[in-house]
Design a protein around this motif. Sequence first.
Motif, PDB file in Angstrom:
ATOM      1  N   ARG A   7       0.311  -5.887 -38.062  1.00 39.97           N
ATOM      2  CA  ARG A   7      -0.575  -5.202 -37.286  1.00 39.97           C
ATOM      3  C   ARG A   7      -1.461  -4.870 -36.904  1.00 39.97           C
ATOM      4  O   ARG A   7      -1.755  -3.636 -36.266  1.00 39.97           O
ATOM      5  N   GLU A   8      -2.822  -5.129 -37.552  1.00 40.41           N
ATOM      6  CA  GLU A   8      -3.999  -5.390 -37.673  1.00 40.41           C
ATOM      7  C   GLU A   8      -4.542  -5.530 -35.929  1.00 40.41           C
ATOM      8  O   GLU A   8      -4.745  -4.846 -35.309  1.00 40.41           O
ATOM      9  N   ARG A   9      -3.365  -6.662 -35.286  1.00 38.56           N
ATOM     10  CA  ARG A   9      -3.761  -6.528 -33.877  1.00 38.56           C
ATOM     11  C   ARG A   9      -2.925  -5.293 -33.137  1.00 38.56           C
ATOM     12  O   ARG A   9      -3.471  -5.295 -32.433  1.00 38.56           O
ATOM     13  N   LEU A  10      -1.551  -5.276 -33.305  1.00 39.73           N
ATOM     14  CA  LEU A  10      -0.928  -4.119 -32.607  1.00 39.73           C
ATOM     15  C   LEU A  10      -1.750  -2.770 -33.001  1.00 39.73           C
ATOM     16  O   LEU A  10      -1.875  -1.956 -32.010  1.00 39.73           O
ATOM     17  N   ASP A  11      -2.401  -2.568 -33.783  1.00 42.93           N
ATOM     18  CA  ASP A  11      -3.380  -1.302 -34.245  1.00 42.93           C
ATOM     19  C   ASP A  11      -4.591  -1.014 -32.964  1.00 42.93           C
ATOM     20  O   ASP A  11      -4.993  -0.376 -32.083  1.00 42.93           O
ATOM     21  N   ILE A  12      -5.413  -2.371 -33.130  1.00 41.21           N
ATOM     22  CA  ILE A  12      -6.770  -2.371 -31.512  1.00 41.21           C
ATOM     23  C   ILE A  12      -5.416  -2.246 -30.621  1.00 41.21           C
ATOM     24  O   ILE A  12      -6.353  -1.826 -29.879  1.00 41.21           O
ATOM     25  N   LEU A  13      -4.392  -2.752 -29.874  1.00 38.85           N
ATOM     26  CA  LEU A  13      -4.257  -2.617 -29.248  1.00 38.85           C
ATOM     27  C   LEU A  13      -3.297  -0.856 -28.843  1.00 38.85           C
ATOM     28  O   LEU A  13      -3.987  -0.469 -27.415  1.00 38.85           O
ATOM     29  N   ASN A  14      -3.516  -0.387 -29.848  1.00 38.38           N
ATOM     30  CA  ASN A  14      -2.467   0.656 -29.694  1.00 38.38           C
ATOM     31  C   ASN A  14      -4.108   1.734 -29.272  1.00 38.38           C
ATOM     32  O   ASN A  14      -3.985   2.841 -29.066  1.00 38.38           O
ATOM     33  N   GLN A  15      -5.329   1.427 -30.316  1.00 44.49           N
ATOM     34  CA  GLN A  15      -6.739   2.508 -29.695  1.00 44.49           C
ATOM     35  C   GLN A  15      -7.018   1.544 -28.662  1.00 44.49           C
ATOM     36  O   GLN A  15      -7.937   3.301 -28.191  1.00 44.49           O
ATOM     37  N   LEU A  16      -6.911   0.485 -28.243  1.00 46.17           N
ATOM     38  CA  LEU A  16      -7.132  -0.311 -26.886  1.00 46.17           C
ATOM     39  C   LEU A  16      -6.508   0.807 -25.744  1.00 46.17           C
ATOM     40  O   LEU A  16      -7.511   1.640 -24.436  1.00 46.17           O
ATOM     41  N   GLY A  17      -5.408   1.132 -25.791  1.00 46.30           N
ATOM     42  CA  GLY A  17      -4.592   2.196 -24.692  1.00 46.30           C
ATOM     43  C   GLY A  17      -4.828   3.528 -24.546  1.00 46.30           C
ATOM     44  O   GLY A  17      -5.144   4.115 -23.889  1.00 46.30           O
ATOM     45  N   GLN A  18      -5.600   4.266 -26.151  1.00 45.84           N
ATOM     46  CA  GLN A  18      -6.128   5.641 -26.297  1.00 45.84           C
ATOM     47  C   GLN A  18      -7.113   5.663 -25.337  1.00 45.84           C
ATOM     48  O   GLN A  18      -7.556   6.730 -25.277  1.00 45.84           O
ATOM     49  N   ILE A  19      -8.157   4.786 -25.663  1.00 47.29           N
ATOM     50  CA  ILE A  19      -9.331   4.187 -24.930  1.00 47.29           C
ATOM     51  C   ILE A  19      -9.508   4.122 -23.389  1.00 47.29           C
ATOM     52  O   ILE A  19      -9.757   5.442 -22.621  1.00 47.29           O
ATOM     53  N   ILE A  20      -8.183   3.403 -22.740  1.00 48.37           N
ATOM     54  CA  ILE A  20      -8.668   3.310 -21.210  1.00 48.37           C
ATOM     55  C   ILE A  20      -7.414   4.932 -20.878  1.00 48.37           C
ATOM     56  O   ILE A  20      -7.945   5.545 -19.643  1.00 48.37           O
ATOM     57  N   LYS A  21      -6.697   5.803 -21.929  1.00 47.83           N
ATOM     58  CA  LYS A  21      -5.975   7.134 -21.439  1.00 47.83           C
ATOM     59  C   LYS A  21      -7.166   7.821 -21.176  1.00 47.83           C
ATOM     60  O   LYS A  21      -7.577   8.807 -20.348  1.00 47.83           O
ATOM     61  N   GLU A  22      -7.808   7.632 -22.250  1.00 49.47           N
ATOM     62  CA  GLU A  22      -8.276   8.870 -22.315  1.00 49.47           C
ATOM     63  C   GLU A  22     -10.148   8.569 -21.779  1.00 49.47           C
ATOM     64  O   GLU A  22      -9.968   9.294 -20.759  1.00 49.47           O
ATOM     65  N   GLU A  23     -10.347   7.026 -20.939  1.00 44.92           N
ATOM     66  CA  GLU A  23     -11.114   6.829 -19.631  1.00 44.92           C
ATOM     67  C   GLU A  23     -10.514   7.710 -18.241  1.00 44.92           C
ATOM     68  O   GLU A  23     -11.346   7.690 -17.352  1.00 44.92           O
ATOM     69  N   ILE A  24      -9.283   7.461 -18.041  1.00 46.10           N
ATOM     70  CA  ILE A  24      -8.638   7.865 -16.866  1.00 46.10           C
ATOM     71  C   ILE A  24      -8.824   9.224 -16.824  1.00 46.10           C
ATOM     72  O   ILE A  24      -8.802   9.482 -15.894  1.00 46.10           O
ATOM     73  N   GLU A  25      -8.548  10.360 -17.668  1.00 47.22           N
ATOM     74  CA  GLU A  25      -8.696  11.302 -17.961  1.00 47.22           C
ATOM     75  C   GLU A  25      -9.734  11.540 -17.455  1.00 47.22           C
ATOM     76  O   GLU A  25      -9.990  12.764 -16.394  1.00 47.22           O
ATOM     77  N   LEU A  26     -10.885  11.796 -18.308  1.00 48.99           N
ATOM     78  CA  LEU A  26     -12.690  11.208 -17.509  1.00 48.99           C
ATOM     79  C   LEU A  26     -12.364  11.572 -16.027  1.00 48.99           C
ATOM     80  O   LEU A  26     -12.824  12.047 -15.392  1.00 48.99           O
ATOM     81  N   ASP A  27     -11.921  10.115 -15.766  1.00 46.43           N
ATOM     82  CA  ASP A  27     -12.037  10.034 -14.163  1.00 46.43           C
ATOM     83  C   ASP A  27     -11.585  11.275 -13.893  1.00 46.43           C
ATOM     84  O   ASP A  27     -12.101  11.225 -12.491  1.00 46.43           O
ATOM     85  N   GLU A  28     -10.780  11.136 -14.047  1.00 44.39           N
ATOM     86  CA  GLU A  28     -10.047  12.307 -13.028  1.00 44.39           C
ATOM     87  C   GLU A  28     -10.658  13.870 -12.965  1.00 44.39           C
ATOM     88  O   GLU A  28     -10.754  14.125 -12.093  1.00 44.39           O
TER      89      GLU A  28
END
Length: 73
Positions: A7-28
């Motif tokens: 679960r610890e690995r999955l939580d980090i991957l989920n956090q990374l996914g959220q960061i990437i989505k936020e970065e894409i929104e800011l880039d837009e």
Amino acid sequence: MFRMEGRERLDILNQLGQIIKEEIELDEQLLVLCVKDSRLGFHSEAEGYKYFPEKIKWRMEQLKAVLENDVRR
């Protein structure tokens, strides 16, 4: 992350996914601003642009590829 398990690995991957989505929104948002004002992104000391519409679009494509290929389960 290699030494983590379950679960610890999955939580980090989920956090990374959220960061990437936020970065894409800011880039837009940044892309809209750069198109409206071409002075944005200019770095006077370097006498060139640190970012510009094409570079922002390229970055967004790279982030989307990471999201699709590396982060999603």
